[in-house]
Design an enzyme around this catalytic site. Structure first.
Site, PDB file in Angstrom:
ATOM      1  N   LYS A 147      -5.550  11.114   8.279  1.00  0.00           N
ATOM      2  CA  LYS A 147      -5.672  10.932   6.006  1.00  0.00           C
ATOM      3  C   LYS A 147      -6.826  12.246   6.731  1.00  0.00           C
ATOM      4  CE  LYS A 147      -4.368   7.136   3.711  1.00  0.00           C
ATOM      5  NZ  LYS A 147      -5.187   6.251   3.055  1.00  0.00           N
ATOM      6  N   LYS A 191       7.465   8.266   4.191  1.00  0.00           N
ATOM      7  CA  LYS A 191       7.597   7.192   3.507  1.00  0.00           C
ATOM      8  C   LYS A 191       7.390   7.442   1.876  1.00  0.00           C
ATOM      9  CE  LYS A 191       3.603   5.004   3.731  1.00  0.00           C
ATOM     10  NZ  LYS A 191       2.622   3.811   3.153  1.00  0.00           N
ATOM     11  N   LYS A 250       3.175   5.293  -3.422  1.00  0.00           N
ATOM     12  CA  LYS A 250       2.645   5.547  -4.521  1.00  0.00           C
ATOM     13  C   LYS A 250       1.484   6.821  -4.910  1.00  0.00           C
ATOM     14  CE  LYS A 250      -0.026   1.531  -3.663  1.00  0.00           C
ATOM     15  NZ  LYS A 250      -0.837   1.665  -2.878  1.00  0.00           N
TER      16      LYS A 250
HETATM   17  N1  AQP Z   1       7.667   3.345   1.524  1.00  0.00           N
HETATM   18  C1  AQP Z   1       7.119   1.693   1.311  1.00  0.00           C
HETATM   19  N2  AQP Z   1       7.619   1.284   2.359  1.00  0.00           N
HETATM   20  C2  AQP Z   1       8.048  -0.316   2.450  1.00  0.00           C
HETATM   21  N3  AQP Z   1       6.296  -0.112   2.411  1.00  0.00           N
HETATM   22  C3  AQP Z   1       5.308   0.166   2.137  1.00  0.00           C
HETATM   23  N4  AQP Z   1       4.225  -0.110   1.410  1.00  0.00           N
HETATM   24  C4  AQP Z   1       3.551   1.301   1.557  1.00  0.00           C
HETATM   25  N5  AQP Z   1       4.775   2.419   1.528  1.00  0.00           N
HETATM   26  C5  AQP Z   1       5.942   1.178   1.963  1.00  0.00           C
HETATM   27  C6  AQP Z   1       2.978  -1.455   2.031  1.00  0.00           C
HETATM   28  O1  AQP Z   1       2.727  -1.828   0.800  1.00  0.00           O
HETATM   29  C7  AQP Z   1       1.570  -2.293   1.545  1.00  0.00           C
HETATM   30  C8  AQP Z   1       0.498  -2.192   0.057  1.00  0.00           C
HETATM   31  O2  AQP Z   1       0.072  -0.480   0.704  1.00  0.00           O
HETATM   32  P1  AQP Z   1      -1.365   0.178   0.616  1.00  0.00           P
HETATM   33  O3  AQP Z   1      -1.319  -0.028  -0.727  1.00  0.00           O
HETATM   34  O4  AQP Z   1      -2.604  -0.473   0.975  1.00  0.00           O
HETATM   35  O5  AQP Z   1      -1.680   1.798   1.301  1.00  0.00           O
HETATM   36  P2  AQP Z   1      -0.175   2.494   2.093  1.00  0.00           P
HETATM   37  O6  AQP Z   1       0.579   1.753   2.942  1.00  0.00           O
HETATM   38  O7  AQP Z   1      -0.866   3.640   2.350  1.00  0.00           O
HETATM   39  O8  AQP Z   1       0.975   2.438   0.449  1.00  0.00           O
HETATM   40  P3  AQP Z   1       1.429   3.555  -0.001  1.00  0.00           P
HETATM   41  O9  AQP Z   1       2.086   3.206  -1.329  1.00  0.00           O
HETATM   42  O10 AQP Z   1       1.714   4.202   0.763  1.00  0.00           O
HETATM   43  O11 AQP Z   1      -0.348   3.723  -0.888  1.00  0.00           O
HETATM   44  P4  AQP Z   1      -0.993   5.377  -0.993  1.00  0.00           P
HETATM   45  O12 AQP Z   1      -0.409   6.524  -1.665  1.00  0.00           O
HETATM   46  O13 AQP Z   1      -1.844   5.824  -1.188  1.00  0.00           O
HETATM   47  O14 AQP Z   1      -1.403   5.668   0.634  1.00  0.00           O
HETATM   48  C9  AQP Z   1       1.127  -2.418   2.823  1.00  0.00           C
HETATM   49  O15 AQP Z   1       2.028  -3.475   3.085  1.00  0.00           O
HETATM   50  C10 AQP Z   1       2.505  -1.147   2.672  1.00  0.00           C
HETATM   51  O16 AQP Z   1       3.076  -2.112   4.289  1.00  0.00           O
END
Ligand code: AQP
Length: 335
Positions: free
Chosen positions: A119, A201, A204
């Site tokens: 990050k 990956k 969001k």
């Molecule tokens: N692409 C993915 N496939 C499977 N699982 C996913 N998760 C996120 N993206 C995928 C799971 O969602 C949960 C919540 O995640 P988070 O919001 O705490 O953080 P993250 O993993 O960083 O999710 P994002 O969507 O990628 O958010 P941003 O864009 O803000 O970094 C976790 O259990 C994660 O495994």
């Protein structure tokens, strides 16, 4: 939550950041699983809005995403009568415990966290102290509720290991303060990749809205996004090196239909990528339709939503207060 020792279930803690609208990656990798494990465990689920601010957020968007995220958890089947569901910033115990944990965490340990390194490279103009101490806030989230299990993807394993190190260190000094948590890994195949770049990956917070499908996207948008998903220039619906885009669509189709790779390959034998993409889009949109409808109902009932997060916060604080009081007393803070 069960209190009698005869009924004692393991405690699970998990959170999701309101850093955007929830995607099918979040749904398949986390939220759907949360709804399913409520029977087996005593669950504590939170919208992790404190964590989201380690990256710059527009305040109005953060407020909206927090409320929508909370409603989405309920719409996807998280039951506020059975589990504790709350908004992280409503419970000040998280940041209060974090301070004590920070003082038992070494600079070198936090520097070695791969998510911090990733990050800091991605947000090079904003390497803030919150990003650095994110893992101690996550440890506070887990330890406050004496969680036995933390459902996480492989990328979060290192953070849970750090929480375990902190537990061993503080329990060693003060006696039995915290439960030693373990990771609860989701079933295989849950990692969903970006539709714009299948080597990345699905996220969001991705600036390109075509890279993700949001749970709330209307049917025609879902189909359009799948139809424009990046794939190779070949043919045939099967997994192979160079066909990561098709492989990702197979993973998604399989997650929503329960079909195996062999069944999917046979179903689309002789058909083109276009047919497959449309089928995936229609299947996903139809599967999400009931969640979208429940979300609309729940969101329209603002009083119900507020009552849910207020009672969730009360229940969370009742539990977390016990841990925080014990820690503050042991550390030597006056009551
Ligand atoms: N692409 C993915 N496939 C499977 N699982 C996913 N998760 C996120 N993206 C995928 C799971 O969602 C949960 C919540 O995640 P988070 O919001 O705490 O953080 P993250 O993993 O960083 O999710 P994002 O969507 O990628 O958010 P941003 O864009 O803000 O970094 C976790 O259990 C994660 O495994």
């Amino acid at each position: 939550m069960t209190d009698s020792p005869a009924e004692k279930k393991k405690i699970v803690l998990s959170g999701i950041q309101p850093s955007g609208v929830f995607t099918i990656g979040n749904y398949l990798g986390a939220i759907k699983n949360w709804a399913e494990i409520q029977e087996q465990y005593d669950c504590v689920f939170m919208v992790a809005n404190l964590h989201a601010t380690t990256v710059r957020q527009d305040p109005a968007a953060l407020r909206k995403n927090t409320i929508d995220g909370f409603a989405m958890l309920l719409a996807a089947g998280v039951d506020p009568k059975r589990s504790i569901v709350f908004i992280q910033s409503h419970n000040p115990h998280h940041t209060q415990l974090m301070w004590a944990l920070n003082c038992f965490t070494q600079f070198g340990e936090l520097s070695r966290m791969t998510q911090f390194k990733d990050k800091s490279a991605r947000y090079a103009d904003n390497i803030n102290a919150g990003l650095f101490t994110y893992p101690t806030l996550m440890a506070a989230d887990i330890l406050l509720y004496q969680a036995d299990l933390v459902p996480v993807g492989a990328d979060q394993k290192q953070h849970v290991e750090l929480a375990r190190d902190i537990v061993n260190r503080m329990n060693g000094v003060y006696g039995n303060l915290f439960t030693l948590p373990d990771c609860l890994f989701p079933k295989a195949g849950a990692k969903i990749m970006s539709l714009a770049d299948p080597t990345k990956k699905m996220s969001k917070s991705d600036a390109n809205p075509k890279s993700f499908v949001a749970v709330l996207d209307p049917k025609d948008t879902v189909i359009k996004k799948f139809r424009s998903a990046v794939t190779d220039s070949g043919s045939g619906i099967y997994r192979a090196p160079g066909k990561e885009g098709i492989g990702n669509l197979m993973t998604i189709y399989s997650a929503f239909t329960g079909k195996t790779d062999e069944e999917i390959t046979a179903e689309f034998d002789g058909k083109g990528y276009g047919d497959f993409k449309t089928a995936v889009g229609e299947t996903v949109a139809d599967a999400l339709a009931p969640i979208r409808e429940r979300f609309a109902e729940i969101s329209a009932d603002k009083a119900y939503l507020r009552a849910c997060w207020e009672s969730g916060c009360e229940a969370a604080q009742r539990l977390s207060g016990r841990t925080l009081n014990k820690v503050y007393k042991k550390v030597g803070f006056l009551p």
